[in-house]
Design an enzyme around this catalytic site. Structure first.
Site, short mmCIF file in Angstrom:
data_model
loop_
_atom_site.label_atom_id
_atom_site.label_comp_id
_atom_site.label_asym_id
_atom_site.label_seq_id
_atom_site.Cartn_x
_atom_site.Cartn_y
_atom_site.Cartn_z
N GLU A 137 14.91 -21.29 75.02
CA GLU A 137 15.39 -22.49 74.33
C GLU A 137 14.34 -22.88 73.30
O GLU A 137 13.45 -22.11 72.98
CB GLU A 137 15.63 -23.60 75.35
CG GLU A 137 14.41 -23.96 76.18
CD GLU A 137 14.67 -25.02 77.23
OE1 GLU A 137 15.68 -25.75 77.12
OE2 GLU A 137 13.86 -25.14 78.17
N SER A 138 14.43 -24.09 72.75
CA SER A 138 13.41 -24.54 71.80
C SER A 138 12.03 -24.44 72.43
O SER A 138 11.86 -24.84 73.59
CB SER A 138 13.69 -25.98 71.38
OG SER A 138 12.74 -26.43 70.47
N HIS B 127 8.42 -24.76 64.63
CA HIS B 127 7.59 -25.74 65.30
C HIS B 127 6.11 -25.36 65.27
O HIS B 127 5.76 -24.17 65.29
CB HIS B 127 8.04 -25.90 66.75
CG HIS B 127 9.39 -26.53 66.90
ND1 HIS B 127 9.60 -27.88 66.76
CD2 HIS B 127 10.61 -25.99 67.17
CE1 HIS B 127 10.89 -28.15 66.95
NE2 HIS B 127 11.52 -27.01 67.20
N CYS C 192 31.25 -25.24 45.75
CA CYS C 192 30.21 -26.13 46.28
C CYS C 192 28.84 -25.44 46.31
O CYS C 192 27.84 -26.04 45.94
CB CYS C 192 30.57 -26.57 47.70
SG CYS C 192 32.09 -27.54 47.83
#
Length: 475
Positions: free
Chosen positions: A336-337, A49, A401
């Protein structure tokens, strides 16, 4: 007598451990799960962020911006994937523009660079799948995406190579303050004495704090977020991390490329009483699909390959708590974020607090970095062939994959703090993380784990404890 015991091997705890390993001392990380990255750090958006939405003057704002500025250099030092692709916060109505401008102003106050406000035509040129009526957006060029698993693992490996010990499947059940040290009791009855404790227990950091600070308790609540992960065939559906204007519940349903080329949408936001409750529900998955249409159009939901949920540690005060709460007891609570982005700064900040409190000397033997696992899918044909000549296991594809070879899986198991579970392999080399979610390669991975660990295949688990794959042999 240990110098420091760190409780918790998520990205916060391992960042503290790596930064502490730059000093002389006897350091130990205790983790109740079987591996690092088994709680909040394993289930998040993987976003670095910018720092424009944290309250000015808060520890969240300070750690976010500092951590963001450290990320690129750190990703090179510890060799984990990071890409500064930028974020866009979308404003769909002209009457909401004041909120977008306030977010920009807040970012400037927090020290965020690379920001500007752009409008409809420029937004759609950058992101053709955004709703056509979008009015404006805040572009933050300093933001990006990161591999949250490898960042956590890289911190742990780097600290371990510099002398930090790790004890897994070890839960602290009792903490006692002695005259000049602490005594910790573990779930198996062992006692660990240490000069200092760093509480980086994430969702359970309030319980660790309250065990020693009876008159000054914290409250950490679990806020569950559910996500949908789309196949790599959706690569290019969006080019930036896309948010809508945030609300009191957070940044809302986002759409982002992952560092590995998938597309991720989510999360929801619900407080849950059981901190270990990681279910996904039809109701919330439908909510993600419905609400994401407010951000982008024509979401390729038929390309969903899995859903998952993660719980964030929300402290009632709403900010990171980073302090020496009492002599020798250090709290990292409410991470947290934007905790993932902040981890580099938190680790440095907390290690410095510990250093000053214990008067630790520099570790003259400290060596930055680690030796990463070769990623054959990104190698040139010539480099891959040379590696196969050294070790033929790098020529045998196990996970179709993700194009992961047996050599990479063996390396993931046998390296410092190596994988002992299928999820441990997954997070280190991405085997089982692709379109079939292990439908093809799982039996081979179980076989390789059993062989390399010297155990029976029945003992191999998904994520430790009782998460066994095989109940018993048929014959």
């Amino acid at each position: 007598m240990k110098d420091v015991v760190i409780i918790g091997a998520g990205v916060t705890g391992t960042s503290v451990a790596y930064n502490l390993s730059k000093y002389d001392g006897d350091f130990l990380v205790v983790e109740k799960h079987s591996d690092v990255c088994e709680e909040t750090s394993k289930a998040n958006s993987g976003i670095c962020h910018g720092g424009y939405d944290a309250e000015p003057g808060s520890m969240k704002a300070k750690m976010n911006v500092e951590g963001n500025h450290m990320m690129e250099e750190l990703s090179k030092e510890l060799d984990f994937p990071y890409d500064r692709i930028g974020t866009l916060v979308l404003c769909h109505k002209e009457e909401d523009f004041d909120k977008l401008q306030a977010l920009y102003d807040q970012g400037i106050e927090n020290g965020v660079g690379g920001m500007k406000i752009i409008y409809n035509e420029e937004i759609l040129a950058m992101e053709p799948n955004v709703e056509e009526d979008v009015y404006a957006a805040l572009l933050c060029e300093e933001a990006g995406i990161v591999d949250p698993f490898m960042m956590n693992i890289a911190y742990a490996e780097g600290s371990n190579l510099n002398g930090v010990d790790y004890k897994f499947n070890t839960e602290i059940t009792k903490i006692e303050k002695m005259d000049d040290h602490y005594k910790l009791t573990t779930n198996d009855g062992q006692e660990i004495e240490t000069r200092a404790v760093v509480n980086a227990a994430g969702l359970y950091s309030d319980a660790i704090h309250d065990a020693i600070m009876h008159d000054d308790k914290f409250e950490v609540r679990a806020r569950r977020g559910e996500y949908l992960l789309l196949d790599k065939a959706t690569r290019g559906f969006v080019n930036h991390v896309l948010f809508n204007l945030p609300t009191e519940k957070g940044k809302g349903i986002l759409v982002t490329p992952t560092i590995d080329g998938n597309t991720l949408i989510g999360p929801t936001s619900d407080f849950v009483d059981d901190k270990s409750d990681l279910v996904t529900t039809q109701e919330r998955i439908e909510e993600v699909i419905e609400k994401v249409e407010d951000t982008v159009t024509n979401v390729p939901v038929r390309q969903v390959i899995t859903s998952f949920s993660g719980n964030r540690a929300h402290e009632s005060g709403g900010d990171f708590i980073l302090e020496e709460t009492q002599k020798g007891f250090f709290d990292c609570v409410g991470i947290e974020s934007p905790g993932l982005t902040s981890a580099p700064a938190i680790g440095k900040y907390m290690a410095n607090l510990v250093k000053e409190s214990l008067d630790l000397a520099d570790n003259k033997e400290f060596k930055a970095g680690r030796n990463p696992i070769p990623k054959t899918s990104e190698m040139s044909t010539e480099a891959h062939n040379e590696l196969i000549k050294e070790n033929p296991l790098y020529g045998k594809i196990i996970c179709r994959c993700e194009k992961v070879t047996e050599g990479e899986i063996v390396d993931a198991i046998n390296r410092p703090l190596g994988a002992t579970t299928v999820d441990g392999v997954k997070r280190r080399v991405r085997a089982t993380a692709g379109r079939c979610q292990g439908g093809f390669c799982l039996p081979s991975i179980i076989e390789i784990l059993a062989r390399e660990l010297g155990v029976d295949e029945e003992e191999i688990t998904k994520k430790g404890n009782d998460s066994f794959y095989i109940e018993k042999r048929a014959k």
